[in-house]
Enzyme design. Structure first.
Site, PDB file in Angstrom:
ATOM      1  N   ALA A 107      10.590  -7.559  -8.328  1.00 12.46           N
ATOM      2  CA  ALA A 107       9.370  -7.116  -7.654  1.00 12.46           C
ATOM      3  C   ALA A 107       8.738  -8.246  -6.863  1.00 12.46           C
ATOM      4  O   ALA A 107       7.515  -8.364  -6.771  1.00 12.46           O
ATOM      5  CB  ALA A 107       8.378  -6.589  -8.684  1.00 12.46           C
TER       6      ALA A 107
ATOM      7  N   ARG B 122       7.310  -4.367   6.110  1.00 11.26           N
ATOM      8  CA  ARG B 122       7.353  -3.122   6.884  1.00 11.26           C
ATOM      9  C   ARG B 122       6.300  -2.125   6.413  1.00 11.26           C
ATOM     10  O   ARG B 122       6.041  -1.125   7.100  1.00 11.26           O
ATOM     11  CB  ARG B 122       8.743  -2.496   6.798  1.00 11.26           C
ATOM     12  CG  ARG B 122       9.828  -3.323   7.497  1.00 11.26           C
ATOM     13  CD  ARG B 122      11.216  -2.829   7.148  1.00 11.26           C
ATOM     14  NE  ARG B 122      11.424  -1.455   7.574  1.00 11.26           N
ATOM     15  CZ  ARG B 122      12.437  -0.690   7.171  1.00 11.26           C
ATOM     16  NH1 ARG B 122      13.308  -1.182   6.285  1.00 11.26           N
ATOM     17  NH2 ARG B 122      12.564   0.539   7.610  1.00 11.26           N
TER      18      ARG B 122
ATOM     19  N   GLY C 135      16.861 -14.202  -2.209  1.00 10.90           N
ATOM     20  CA  GLY C 135      17.848 -13.178  -2.514  1.00 10.90           C
ATOM     21  C   GLY C 135      17.776 -12.679  -3.942  1.00 10.90           C
ATOM     22  O   GLY C 135      17.125 -13.269  -4.810  1.00 10.90           O
TER      23      GLY C 135
ATOM     24  N   ASP D 160      10.765  -1.211  -6.212  1.00 18.74           N
ATOM     25  CA  ASP D 160      10.538  -0.289  -5.097  1.00 18.74           C
ATOM     26  C   ASP D 160      11.559   0.839  -5.066  1.00 18.74           C
ATOM     27  O   ASP D 160      11.710   1.520  -4.049  1.00 18.74           O
ATOM     28  CB  ASP D 160      10.546  -1.047  -3.765  1.00 18.74           C
ATOM     29  CG  ASP D 160      11.866  -1.746  -3.476  1.00 18.74           C
ATOM     30  OD1 ASP D 160      12.765  -1.715  -4.344  1.00 18.74           O
ATOM     31  OD2 ASP D 160      12.010  -2.318  -2.380  1.00 18.74           O
TER      32      ASP D 160
ATOM     33  N   GLY E 155      24.891  -1.455   1.490  1.00 20.53           N
ATOM     34  CA  GLY E 155      26.112  -2.138   1.098  1.00 20.53           C
ATOM     35  C   GLY E 155      27.134  -1.133   0.583  1.00 20.53           C
ATOM     36  O   GLY E 155      26.781  -0.082   0.040  1.00 20.53           O
TER      37      GLY E 155
ATOM     38  N   SER F 280     -32.435  23.292 -19.625  1.00 19.25           N
ATOM     39  CA  SER F 280     -32.080  22.878 -18.263  1.00 19.25           C
ATOM     40  C   SER F 280     -32.963  21.731 -17.795  1.00 19.25           C
ATOM     41  O   SER F 280     -34.147  21.651 -18.131  1.00 19.25           O
ATOM     42  CB  SER F 280     -32.227  24.061 -17.310  1.00 19.25           C
ATOM     43  OG  SER F 280     -31.317  25.085 -17.642  1.00 19.25           O
TER      44      SER F 280
ATOM     45  N   SER G  39     -36.962  22.802 -21.284  1.00 19.30           N
ATOM     46  CA  SER G  39     -36.501  22.572 -19.912  1.00 19.30           C
ATOM     47  C   SER G  39     -37.419  21.593 -19.195  1.00 19.30           C
ATOM     48  O   SER G  39     -38.646  21.625 -19.357  1.00 19.30           O
ATOM     49  CB  SER G  39     -36.466  23.899 -19.151  1.00 19.30           C
ATOM     50  OG  SER G  39     -35.520  24.764 -19.710  1.00 19.30           O
TER      51      SER G  39
END
Length: 447
Positions: free
Chosen positions: A12, A18, A83, A108, A141, A388, A406
């Site tokens: 990772a 891109r 690499g 990925d 590849g 309420s 309420s």
């Protein structure tokens, strides 16, 4: 799964230029979680002894994300991206003393399946590479296979015309014994068009040692790699299509499947009903027989059997709904437990609260849980009735079978069975309302 011990290395370290983003590529979200989360979940399906993530670009951010997703995973740094072979070499210290099979995955490449990984880990060859038949091989590849197994892997940029016509392609995923990895990885060279140390060159090195290399194949869609925003969008579509299909096959009713959005870890029991335009963030469990009505957003919550949620409800992390709970429209619940049979019909916020069984929470109720510095809890007992437009100023407790009037602001505990009224005394000014409106209209007409 193989009998030998397993270690998984997840690469990772790439920048992902891109993607046109400052965010490391593996941290872009797919199925509600950073895409590396998919590779980590796949790794854990093998019950490995070790999981090692190789980070590079944005290593600090990657490390924090991995710590949240898989706290037991180790992080190693590839300070220079030279690499894949060079990346795996950075794990040798972590792998010191490990004897078993090492599987290399990519952060990925999120869709490698559990069955495929089991086939890789259980294959008897010394080196096993995951390959796929590509409809359009493009710049992948190529795997050169003979009756003696896998002869070599040739990168596209190094391949001649005949090799480029081969349709069997390399996914990059590889499995080999740890001892052989330690022996060969230090012998990799970078005499190639890119000047990089290719992990794929281990195949040729193993063959020179008289070791057998072979190929396990999978469907091309499992090997989908993500390098651009367009590929990320395509991967999201593929993930959601698979998640919807799996839900339907497991006995979940999706009224309009194409409008329901899942996360990687969404768990829904059979005979649950999910309405249109429902979004599941990470960490949601819905038990069998529950119903989620349209236009709800859920994250980090648990919904028990028989409960109904929505429409237009939001459940945030820590919301726990017991059996037969009803949460209605424009209700938000965070870090709160609602016991069996609680009803919260509409226009309410419950945060850092515990609501006892069969209590009723009236419209417009708010648990005032934050004082600007600290969060505080509200406790409501069983069979309570909250009128309420009640403001519950935490920390506060409303007892069993207690009632709030309420429009009340409740700042002190309410004992069991009491009625609490906390509002200003009403006064009626004779004819003042009519005179006030007349004056305002006259002012408007003149202005």
């Amino acid at each position: 799964m193989a009998d030998s011990a397993i270690a998984v290395v997840v690469l990772a370290a790439g920048q992902g230029s891109r993607m046109q983003s400052d965010l490391p590529k593996v941290l872009h979200r797919l199925g509600g979680v950073p895409m590396i989360g998919h590779a980590l979940a796949a790794a854990r399906s093998l019950e490995p002894e070790q999981v090692i993530v190789v980070a590079g670009h944005g290593a600090q951010a990657v490390g924090k994300a991995v710590a949240r997703l898989d706290p037991d995973a180790a992080i190693v740094l590839q300070s220079e991206q030279l690499g894949t072979g060079h990346a795996v070499r950075q794990t040798l210290t972590e792998l010191e003393g490990f004897e078993g099979k090492v599987i290399v995955l990519y952060g990925d490449t999120p869709f490698i399946g559990e069955d495929t990984l089991a086939a890789l880990s259980g294959h008897p060859a010394d080196v096993v590479v995951l390959g796929f038949e590509a409809e359009e091989p493009g710049r992948y590849g190529r795997l050169v296979v003979t009756d003696r197994g896998l002869e070599r892997i040739v990168e596209f940029k190094d391949a001649d015309a005949a090799t480029r016509r081969i349709a069997l392609c390399n996914s990059g995923v590889m499995a080999l014994e740890a001892g052989l990895l330690r022996q060969l990885i230090v012998r990799l060279g970078n005499d190639n068009a890119a000047g990089e140390y290719y992990l794929t060159d281990l195949v040729a090195l193993a063959r020179t040692e008289g070791r057998r290399a072979d190929v396990v194949t999978c469907d091309e869609e499992e090997t989908l790699g993500i390098n651009t925003r367009a590929e990320l969008a395509a991967a999201e579509a593929a993930f959601q299509a698979r998640a919807r299909r799996d839900a339907l096959e497991n006995g979940v009713t999706l009224i309009d499947p194409g409008t329901v959005w899942f996360s990687l870890d969404t768990a829904i029991g059979r005979d649950a009903i999910i309405g249109p335009n429902v979004v599941f963030g990470p960490g949601v469990t819905v038990e069998s027989g529950a119903e989620i009505l349209p236009f709800c957003h859920l994250e980090g919550c648990h919904i028990s059997s028989g409960a109904t949620v929505g429409p237009f409800a939001r459940l945030r992390p820590g919301a726990e709904l017991g059996g037969d709970v009803h949460v209605g429209n424009f209700v938000e619940i965070k870090n709160s437990v609602l016991d069996e049979g609680v009803k919260v019909g509409h226009l309410t916020y419950l945060g850092d609260a515990h609501i006892g069984e069969h209590s009723n929470i009236g419209a417009g109720t708010v648990t005032c849980n934050y004082d600007g510095v600290m969060k505080h809890r509200t406790e409501i007992g069983a069979r309570a009735f909250i009128g309420s437009d009640t403001m519950l100023v935490a920390p506060v407790r409303v007892g069993h079978e207690a009632v709030t009037g309420s429009g009340s602001v409740i700042t002190r505990d309410v004992p069991d069975g009491d009625l609490a009224i906390g509002r200003a005394r009403q006064e009626n000014k004779a004819r003042l309302g009519l005179r006030l409106m007349q004056a305002l209209r006259l002012k408007k007409d003149k202005g």
